[in-house]
Write an enzyme that holds these catalytic residues in place. Sequence first.
Site, PDB file in Angstrom:
ATOM      1  N   ASP A  11       0.867  -1.171   0.000  1.00  0.00           N
ATOM      2  CA  ASP A  11       0.000   0.000   0.000  1.00  0.00           C
ATOM      3  C   ASP A  11       0.909   1.226   0.000  1.00  0.00           C
ATOM      4  O   ASP A  11       2.101   1.129   0.297  1.00  0.00           O
ATOM      5  CB  ASP A  11      -0.888  -0.036   1.253  1.00  0.00           C
ATOM      6  CG  ASP A  11      -1.854   1.135   1.321  1.00  0.00           C
ATOM      7  OD1 ASP A  11      -2.341   1.566   0.259  1.00  0.00           O
ATOM      8  OD2 ASP A  11      -2.114   1.616   2.442  1.00  0.00           O
ATOM      9  N   ASP A  13      -0.121   5.155   0.994  1.00  0.00           N
ATOM     10  CA  ASP A  13      -0.316   6.120   2.076  1.00  0.00           C
ATOM     11  C   ASP A  13      -0.384   5.438   3.433  1.00  0.00           C
ATOM     12  O   ASP A  13      -1.078   4.431   3.611  1.00  0.00           O
ATOM     13  CB  ASP A  13      -1.594   6.933   1.828  1.00  0.00           C
ATOM     14  CG  ASP A  13      -1.426   7.900   0.673  1.00  0.00           C
ATOM     15  OD1 ASP A  13      -0.744   8.905   0.852  1.00  0.00           O
ATOM     16  OD2 ASP A  13      -1.966   7.617  -0.417  1.00  0.00           O
ATOM     17  N   ASP A 242      -1.971  -0.712   5.654  1.00  0.00           N
ATOM     18  CA  ASP A 242      -2.553  -0.288   6.931  1.00  0.00           C
ATOM     19  C   ASP A 242      -4.073  -0.372   6.954  1.00  0.00           C
ATOM     20  O   ASP A 242      -4.686  -0.103   7.983  1.00  0.00           O
ATOM     21  CB  ASP A 242      -2.141   1.155   7.253  1.00  0.00           C
ATOM     22  CG  ASP A 242      -2.850   2.169   6.353  1.00  0.00           C
ATOM     23  OD1 ASP A 242      -2.805   2.000   5.116  1.00  0.00           O
ATOM     24  OD2 ASP A 242      -3.464   3.107   6.881  1.00  0.00           O
TER      25      ASP A 242
END
Length: 301
Positions: A11, A13, A242
């Site tokens: 991922d 960000d 996240d």
Amino acid sequence: MDQKMKVYIWDMDETLILLKSLLDGTYAGAFNGSKNVQNGVNIGKLWENHILRVCDEYFFYEQIDSSNQPYLDALNQFDDGIDLSDYNFSADGFSSKIDAHNQRKLAYRHRVIAEKYRKGLHDILNQDLIKLWDTLYDMTDTYTDRWLSSARACLEQCVGQKRDITTSINSANAYGQFQHVNVLVTSGQLIPSLVKCLFFRLDKLITCDNVYSSWDVGKLQCFSWIKERFDGPNVQFCVIGDGWEECEAAESMRWPFVKVDLQPNSTHRFPGLTPGDLRHYFSIVYGTTDEDDEGTAVVTQ
């Protein structure tokens, strides 16, 4: 088909970079007052301004923001390969209407974007802007206790550019018996995500054809494309992120998932997360991997 490969699916960000959590104060808030929230917000706004400016001025974003594609090669079939050196992109009548003519014009833009990505920002920005970029990167890295540089170092180690037991090699090559590949699947739009890769110095570790946008299609669809592209009897996948969406998509694919956590006392953050941690997650699903001092790898189920 016999090549042993490990595919690291990242991922962006709040995993490889910090931006949203700077802008909304989440990152600083995790430190219970020891980080100045407003400083983080100001840094995030500076990044936003730089990213959007470069997207619009050099990567056609103002023209194509409503024509997001999941990856740069999505429209290759419409590209007739003409020389674009004298092509006038501001006068070709491109619109977001979905038809063969506009898809061809969008494919032209994607080809130019890929070329610019491969050359890097030093080929685009003047020296004053490069200096501002370097200063902002260092400022951000200091504020986040080296999150950016630590994440980048982890990517380097994953693909073998910096390993303790092997000679440095390019990310497209194999060390030992395994080839190691970094892939990015971001929930953001494709063009800003590519520009973020450039600004946050990830472009030499994640090639432009390994960047996917789940903005329109979702992460599970992107993971399915990645599996189809890289799949083989000796290919292993691991997802690092996240968010809940990549977690659920990884579970659906039966791939290991490593959850990144902003909390300062977490080991699954940067600095903290290492390729050794990722090997542990690979071993849970695929069996253990033993690498000897010469860099060879043997997998036991």
